[in-house]
Design a protein around this motif. Sequence first.
Motif, PDB file in Angstrom:
ATOM      1  N   UNK A 112      -1.740   0.465   4.184  1.00  0.00           N
ATOM      2  CA  UNK A 112      -2.518   1.240   3.056  1.00  0.00           C
ATOM      3  C   UNK A 112      -4.033   0.737   3.936  1.00  0.00           C
ATOM      4  N   UNK A 113      -3.375  -1.164   3.936  1.00  0.00           N
ATOM      5  CA  UNK A 113      -5.250  -1.096   4.735  1.00  0.00           C
ATOM      6  C   UNK A 113      -5.743  -0.304   5.466  1.00  0.00           C
ATOM      7  N   UNK A 114      -4.757  -0.092   6.313  1.00  0.00           N
ATOM      8  CA  UNK A 114      -5.307   0.415   8.105  1.00  0.00           C
ATOM      9  C   UNK A 114      -5.464   2.371   7.962  1.00  0.00           C
ATOM     10  N   UNK A 115      -4.425   2.595   7.266  1.00  0.00           N
ATOM     11  CA  UNK A 115      -4.303   4.382   7.121  1.00  0.00           C
ATOM     12  C   UNK A 115      -3.451   4.537   8.178  1.00  0.00           C
ATOM     13  N   UNK A 116      -2.885   3.561   9.034  1.00  0.00           N
ATOM     14  CA  UNK A 116      -2.089   3.270  10.266  1.00  0.00           C
ATOM     15  C   UNK A 116      -0.715   3.138   9.846  1.00  0.00           C
ATOM     16  N   UNK A 117       0.436   3.967  10.783  1.00  0.00           N
ATOM     17  CA  UNK A 117       1.438   3.646  10.778  1.00  0.00           C
ATOM     18  C   UNK A 117       1.889   2.319  10.964  1.00  0.00           C
ATOM     19  N   UNK A 118       2.800   1.765  10.511  1.00  0.00           N
ATOM     20  CA  UNK A 118       3.304   0.563  11.503  1.00  0.00           C
ATOM     21  C   UNK A 118       5.312   0.109  11.411  1.00  0.00           C
ATOM     22  N   UNK A 119       4.743   0.230  12.694  1.00  0.00           N
ATOM     23  CA  UNK A 119       6.457  -0.063  13.482  1.00  0.00           C
ATOM     24  C   UNK A 119       6.181  -0.859  14.000  1.00  0.00           C
ATOM     25  N   UNK A 120       7.949  -2.066  13.356  1.00  0.00           N
ATOM     26  CA  UNK A 120       7.759  -3.468  13.154  1.00  0.00           C
ATOM     27  C   UNK A 120       9.248  -3.556  13.466  1.00  0.00           C
ATOM     28  N   UNK A 121       9.626  -3.742  14.608  1.00  0.00           N
ATOM     29  CA  UNK A 121      10.625  -3.952  15.836  1.00  0.00           C
ATOM     30  C   UNK A 121      11.322  -5.609  14.550  1.00  0.00           C
ATOM     31  N   UNK A 122      10.956  -6.090  14.760  1.00  0.00           N
ATOM     32  CA  UNK A 122      11.036  -8.071  14.413  1.00  0.00           C
ATOM     33  C   UNK A 122       9.746  -7.849  13.373  1.00  0.00           C
ATOM     34  N   UNK A 123      10.180  -8.166  12.543  1.00  0.00           N
ATOM     35  CA  UNK A 123       8.968  -8.597  10.854  1.00  0.00           C
ATOM     36  C   UNK A 123       9.253  -9.785  10.723  1.00  0.00           C
ATOM     37  N   UNK A 124       9.887 -11.196  11.680  1.00  0.00           N
ATOM     38  CA  UNK A 124       9.295 -12.124  11.643  1.00  0.00           C
ATOM     39  C   UNK A 124       8.731 -12.915  12.512  1.00  0.00           C
ATOM     40  N   UNK A 125       7.927 -11.474  14.170  1.00  0.00           N
ATOM     41  CA  UNK A 125       7.258 -11.898  14.239  1.00  0.00           C
ATOM     42  C   UNK A 125       5.761 -10.881  13.688  1.00  0.00           C
ATOM     43  N   UNK A 126       5.836 -10.519  12.655  1.00  0.00           N
ATOM     44  CA  UNK A 126       4.563  -9.326  12.065  1.00  0.00           C
ATOM     45  C   UNK A 126       4.156 -11.162  11.067  1.00  0.00           C
ATOM     46  N   UNK A 127       2.808 -10.829  11.243  1.00  0.00           N
ATOM     47  CA  UNK A 127       1.981 -11.983  10.715  1.00  0.00           C
ATOM     48  C   UNK A 127       1.512 -12.049   9.436  1.00  0.00           C
ATOM     49  N   UNK A 129      10.826   8.503  16.083  1.00  0.00           N
ATOM     50  CA  UNK A 129      11.080   8.404  14.432  1.00  0.00           C
ATOM     51  C   UNK A 129      10.010   7.961  13.504  1.00  0.00           C
ATOM     52  N   UNK A 130       8.949   7.665  13.479  1.00  0.00           N
ATOM     53  CA  UNK A 130       7.746   7.378  13.127  1.00  0.00           C
ATOM     54  C   UNK A 130       7.307   8.440  13.130  1.00  0.00           C
ATOM     55  N   UNK A 131       6.848   9.497  14.440  1.00  0.00           N
ATOM     56  CA  UNK A 131       6.532  10.750  14.572  1.00  0.00           C
ATOM     57  C   UNK A 131       6.623  11.718  13.302  1.00  0.00           C
ATOM     58  N   UNK A 132       8.343  11.502  13.386  1.00  0.00           N
ATOM     59  CA  UNK A 132       9.046  12.538  12.789  1.00  0.00           C
ATOM     60  C   UNK A 132       8.867  12.349  11.639  1.00  0.00           C
ATOM     61  N   UNK A 133       8.974  11.172  10.329  1.00  0.00           N
ATOM     62  CA  UNK A 133       8.660  11.188   9.826  1.00  0.00           C
ATOM     63  C   UNK A 133       7.420  11.384   8.921  1.00  0.00           C
ATOM     64  N   UNK A 134       6.402  11.002   9.776  1.00  0.00           N
ATOM     65  CA  UNK A 134       4.482  11.091   9.485  1.00  0.00           C
ATOM     66  C   UNK A 134       5.061  12.955   9.247  1.00  0.00           C
ATOM     67  N   UNK A 135       4.963  12.962  10.049  1.00  0.00           N
ATOM     68  CA  UNK A 135       4.864  14.974  10.105  1.00  0.00           C
ATOM     69  C   UNK A 135       5.370  15.133   9.058  1.00  0.00           C
ATOM     70  N   UNK A 136       6.946  14.376   8.536  1.00  0.00           N
ATOM     71  CA  UNK A 136       7.527  15.127   7.257  1.00  0.00           C
ATOM     72  C   UNK A 136       6.809  15.188   6.047  1.00  0.00           C
ATOM     73  N   UNK A 137       6.470  14.011   5.708  1.00  0.00           N
ATOM     74  CA  UNK A 137       5.209  13.470   4.966  1.00  0.00           C
ATOM     75  C   UNK A 137       3.807  14.223   4.218  1.00  0.00           C
TER      76      UNK A 137
END
Length: 160
Positions: free
Chosen positions: A82-97, A139-147
Amino acid sequence: MTTTTLPFDELRARILALTEGETDEIALMATIACELHHADDRFDWTGFYRVTAPGLLKIGPYQGGHGCLTIPFDRGVCGAAARSGETQLVRDVEAFPGHIACAASTRSELVIPLRDSQGEVFAVLDIDSDQPDAFDAEDAERLEALMKTVFFGHQRTARG
């Protein structure tokens, strides 16, 4: 483990048919959350968080267990999208600050911001998986386009 995944082209066609002509954002979100959630076994929690005040997301329509009720823009994967306006693709949530553990089962996450006709983020699509590294760039690209297709030219009549 057997997985069920509806081919994306079929899923896209189904969502577009179901949402054709609908302009109410909650109806659109509810339909999309349901269809996405039941189309792919990787999706453990599927839903939307809506911008309801500056810097604040509140839970919207979703499928899965309980989600966080509110998320500030400065916390978690949804807040980052929401803050950046960019899609976030997080492969491991434990590594996301600053990851917010709304569900202890979440291992990976894909969050896509939705923009209104003025270019402002008005919501995010949040998909959590109980599998590590469940999502990829396709996955990200397809869902971005659909939204973008579903919410194209979306007009917000009121904030909050």
